[in-house]
Design a protein around this motif. Structure first.
Motif, mmCIF file in Angstrom:
data_model
loop_
_atom_site.group_PDB
_atom_site.id
_atom_site.type_symbol
_atom_site.label_atom_id
_atom_site.label_comp_id
_atom_site.label_asym_id
_atom_site.label_seq_id
_atom_site.Cartn_x
_atom_site.Cartn_y
_atom_site.Cartn_z
ATOM 1 N N ALA A 1 25.537 25.950 -15.195
ATOM 2 C CA ALA A 1 25.232 27.342 -15.774
ATOM 3 C C ALA A 1 24.031 27.890 -15.571
ATOM 4 O O ALA A 1 23.780 28.997 -15.901
ATOM 5 C CB ALA A 1 25.872 26.912 -16.873
ATOM 6 N N ASN A 2 22.809 27.261 -15.915
ATOM 7 C CA ASN A 2 20.954 27.405 -15.624
ATOM 8 C C ASN A 2 20.734 27.149 -14.231
ATOM 9 O O ASN A 2 19.845 27.038 -14.211
ATOM 10 C CB ASN A 2 21.318 25.876 -16.260
ATOM 11 N N VAL A 3 21.700 27.046 -13.131
ATOM 12 C CA VAL A 3 21.033 26.486 -12.063
ATOM 13 C C VAL A 3 20.768 28.239 -11.465
ATOM 14 O O VAL A 3 20.673 29.336 -11.816
ATOM 15 C CB VAL A 3 22.353 26.064 -10.877
ATOM 16 N N LYS A 4 19.514 27.562 -10.245
ATOM 17 C CA LYS A 4 18.623 29.481 -10.123
ATOM 18 C C LYS A 4 19.005 28.815 -8.701
ATOM 19 O O LYS A 4 18.853 30.248 -7.908
ATOM 20 C CB LYS A 4 17.540 28.777 -10.223
ATOM 21 N N ASP A 5 19.121 27.985 -8.020
ATOM 22 C CA ASP A 5 19.194 27.477 -6.554
ATOM 23 C C ASP A 5 21.047 27.684 -5.762
ATOM 24 O O ASP A 5 21.034 26.094 -6.786
ATOM 25 C CB ASP A 5 18.055 26.663 -5.994
ATOM 26 N N ARG A 6 20.961 27.955 -5.135
ATOM 27 C CA ARG A 6 22.858 27.810 -4.813
ATOM 28 C C ARG A 6 22.933 26.825 -4.354
ATOM 29 O O ARG A 6 23.769 25.896 -4.393
ATOM 30 C CB ARG A 6 23.079 28.838 -3.316
ATOM 31 N N GLN A 7 21.865 25.932 -3.243
ATOM 32 C CA GLN A 7 21.964 24.495 -2.767
ATOM 33 C C GLN A 7 22.501 23.790 -3.999
ATOM 34 O O GLN A 7 22.967 22.549 -3.765
ATOM 35 C CB GLN A 7 20.766 24.551 -1.442
ATOM 36 N N HIS A 8 21.648 23.921 -5.141
ATOM 37 C CA HIS A 8 21.621 22.684 -6.231
ATOM 38 C C HIS A 8 22.593 23.230 -6.606
ATOM 39 O O HIS A 8 23.710 22.567 -7.550
ATOM 40 C CB HIS A 8 20.489 23.127 -7.329
ATOM 41 N N ALA A 9 23.463 24.564 -6.840
ATOM 42 C CA ALA A 9 24.904 24.906 -7.035
ATOM 43 C C ALA A 9 26.267 23.653 -7.148
ATOM 44 O O ALA A 9 26.753 23.717 -6.870
ATOM 45 C CB ALA A 9 25.277 26.456 -7.456
#
Length: 138
Positions: free
Chosen positions: A110-118
């Motif tokens: 819910a707090n992710v900023k980077d698409r790769q981390h998502a």
């Protein structure tokens, strides 16, 4: 008068109906409803993961459904810790299904900023809840 009624076939049927109904109510309220609620939440997580994966790569991070993910994570935690029967929690742990781990990854997602981390978080959530995408069998 009352004893005659309860000793008659109609009275015995009434007593049996009362006890069977009471037993059915307890089973429905204590087992069936919590299990259905857990399965619905799990399918909601699957739908959220599919929605996150189907977003275009250039999507702004503000467009991510963070609030909805947090609400679902809170409901999943509440369902797992407060409403699921103990025997079902044990069965989930035997299946290596961990809603607590999934909730931690949901909150991070819910707090992710980077698409790769998502993408990594989504894979961890699917692994923790044993969820497969809708287009795959399993």
């Amino acid at each position: 008068m009352i004893l005659e009624f309860f000793s008659s076939p109609v009275g015995i049927a009434a007593i049996l109906s009362f006890f069977i109904g009471s037993f059915g109510y307890v089973i429905a309220r204590m087992w069936v409803q919590p299990l259905l609620r857990y399965r619905l939440l799990k399918s909601r997580v699957r739908a959220l993961m599919a929605a996150m994966e189907n977003l275009p790569g250039d999507t702004d991070t503000q467009a991510l459904p963070g609030q909805e993910i947090r609400k679902t994570a809170a409901k999943l935690t509440d369902c797992y810790n407060k409403t699921l029967p103990q025997w079902y929690q044990l069965m989930l742990s035997n299946r290596n299904e961990s809603p607590d781990t999934a909730v931690a990854d949901l909150m991070a997602l819910a707090n992710v900023k980077d698409r790769q981390h998502a993408t990594k978080r989504i894979a961890n959530i699917r692994l923790a809840l044993k969820i497969t995408p809708k287009n795959e069998k399993g």
